[in-house]
Scaffold this active site. Structure first.
Site, PDB file in Angstrom:
ATOM      1  N   THR A 135      -4.501 -51.326 -18.512  1.00  0.00           N
ATOM      2  CA  THR A 135      -3.843 -50.997 -17.244  1.00  0.00           C
ATOM      3  C   THR A 135      -4.886 -50.350 -16.345  1.00  0.00           C
ATOM      4  OG1 THR A 135      -1.791 -50.547 -18.428  1.00  0.00           O
ATOM      5  CG2 THR A 135      -1.954 -49.710 -16.170  1.00  0.00           C
TER       6      THR A 135
ATOM      7  N   LYS B 283       2.717 -53.771 -13.325  1.00  0.00           N
ATOM      8  CA  LYS B 283       2.601 -52.745 -14.379  1.00  0.00           C
ATOM      9  C   LYS B 283       2.822 -51.344 -13.777  1.00  0.00           C
ATOM     10  CE  LYS B 283       1.506 -50.539 -18.133  1.00  0.00           C
ATOM     11  NZ  LYS B 283       2.120 -50.534 -19.421  1.00  0.00           N
TER      12      LYS B 283
ATOM     13  N   LYS C 169      -3.576 -41.238 -16.147  1.00  0.00           N
ATOM     14  CA  LYS C 169      -4.397 -42.276 -15.503  1.00  0.00           C
ATOM     15  C   LYS C 169      -3.502 -43.254 -14.742  1.00  0.00           C
ATOM     16  CE  LYS C 169      -5.077 -45.731 -17.945  1.00  0.00           C
ATOM     17  NZ  LYS C 169      -4.457 -47.021 -18.176  1.00  0.00           N
TER      18      LYS C 169
END
Ligand code: NAP
Length: 313
Positions: A99, A174, A242
């Site tokens: 990701t 995502k 993150k």
């Protein structure tokens, strides 16, 4: 052709995913930055080859799958010294399951394209359980022809495989997924703390609500872990942060309010500051515990006694 698959990154997700690629019958080579993990994987999966370098892995593969941590890590794997690009022959297909930033993804695909290498962004959802059981949801961005080539490899790792648009679109979807995940994490944490404060039996409470309209993957998979105060990670808080950073940056660029993500970011920061960055993302509840002085899984009586003692000293 995708018969020879190279896999980079045998972490919590990658080791399950690579194992399923191998189980599906592909010829598999692996590379992991910490080499012992690759060697252990090869011992557990006879027939798997451990590559000496990323460029050597690329040279021996029709398709390379990446599952590493963050945007700079993907860049290093692809374009660093003796990286994938160094060993890639024209026609190689790169499938990035990490990701990372959608914007940087488009940049990486352009750079690879100049060498005749195709790229798909194919981030995944479903946790370590989904990786181990080949039940991941995979959201794919890129050319339709590359997607068709990748389909057998993707099908070996996941159950719901959707091409959602051009390169970078997988990463954007995502982030949509991550907004939904942190929302359900915050809701679970608030609800379980509330149940604890209300003196409820937490296991019975979970059983009562999980099958109804409030049920969710988060509640079913991580709720029991919270009650047991089992903070082992399916997905670490450091990686969750993150993703929140990526979502908040993209939200800023798009001009949309990101209230839930910014609240989650601050909660997770509080847990990180107390040394919890490598714990699972369900440990978000600890931030609410710090705020309230109430702990889940600890009897309310005990908590009251602790605070009485504090007042007396
Ligand atoms: P992880 O357990 O921390 O594994 C990270 C892997 O990336 C390790 O193999 C690590 O190698 C490798 N790596 C990191 N930086 C690297 C670099 N600069 N060069 C080469 N290799 C590097 O993480 P994970 O949970 O498997 O997550 C991997 C990716 O999947 C992340 O992007 C994450 O956001 C995403 N994801 C995770 C989940 C989940 O539930 N865990 C779910 C969906 C998506 P070393 O062994 O040497 O450290």
């Amino acid at each position: 052709m995708t018969d020879r698959v190279g896999f980079v990154g045998l972490g919590i997700m990658g080791r399950g995913m690579a194992g399923n690629v191998h189980k599906a019958g592909f010829e598999l080579g692996v590379y992991n930055r910490t080499r012992e993990k690759a060697e252990r994987f090869a011992e557990e999966h006879p027939g798997v080859l451990v590559a000496e370098s990323l460029s050597a892995l690329a040279a021996k593969s029709d398709c390379v799958v990446l599952c590493v941590s963050d945007t700079p890590d993907v860049e290093e794997v692809l374009f660093g010294e003796r990286g994938i690009a160094d060993g890639a022959a024209p026609g190689l297909l790169v499938i990035d399951c990490s990701t990372i930033s959608p914007t940087e993804t488009r940049e990486f695909a352009l750079r690879l394209g100049q060498r005749g290498v195709s790229m798909l962004d194919a981030p995944v959802s479903g946790g370590s359980e989904g990786a181990a059981n080949a039940t991941l949801s995979i959201m794919v961005g890129g050319e339709a022809s590359a997607f068709e080539r990748a389909r057998p490899v993707l099908a070996s790792m996941g159950r719901t495989i959707t091409r959602v648009g051009p390169i970078g679109a997988g990463q954007t979807v995502k982030l949509v997924n991550q907004i939904l995940v942190v929302g359900s994490m915050i809701a679970m944490a608030e609800a379980l703390l509330f149940a604890q404060a209300g003196g409820l039996d937490l296991e019975k409470t979970l059983a009562a609500v999980s099958g109804g309209a409030a049920g969710s993957w988060t509640l079913s998979n991580r709720g029991p872990q919270v009650i047991r105060r089992d903070w082992r990670p399916g997905f670490t808080i450091d990686l969750q942060q993150k993703d929140l950073r990526l979502a908040l940056q993209a939200g800023d660029q798009l001009g949309v309010p990101m209230q839930v993500c910014s609240t989650a970011f601050h909660y997770y920061r509080a847990v990180q500051e107390r040394g919890g960055g490598s714990e699972g993302n369900h440990a978000i509840i600890k931030a609410l515990e710090y705020l309230s002085g109430i702990q889940v899984g600890i009897p309310a009586e005990g908590k009251r006694r602790e605070s009485d003692e504090r007042t007396q000293h």
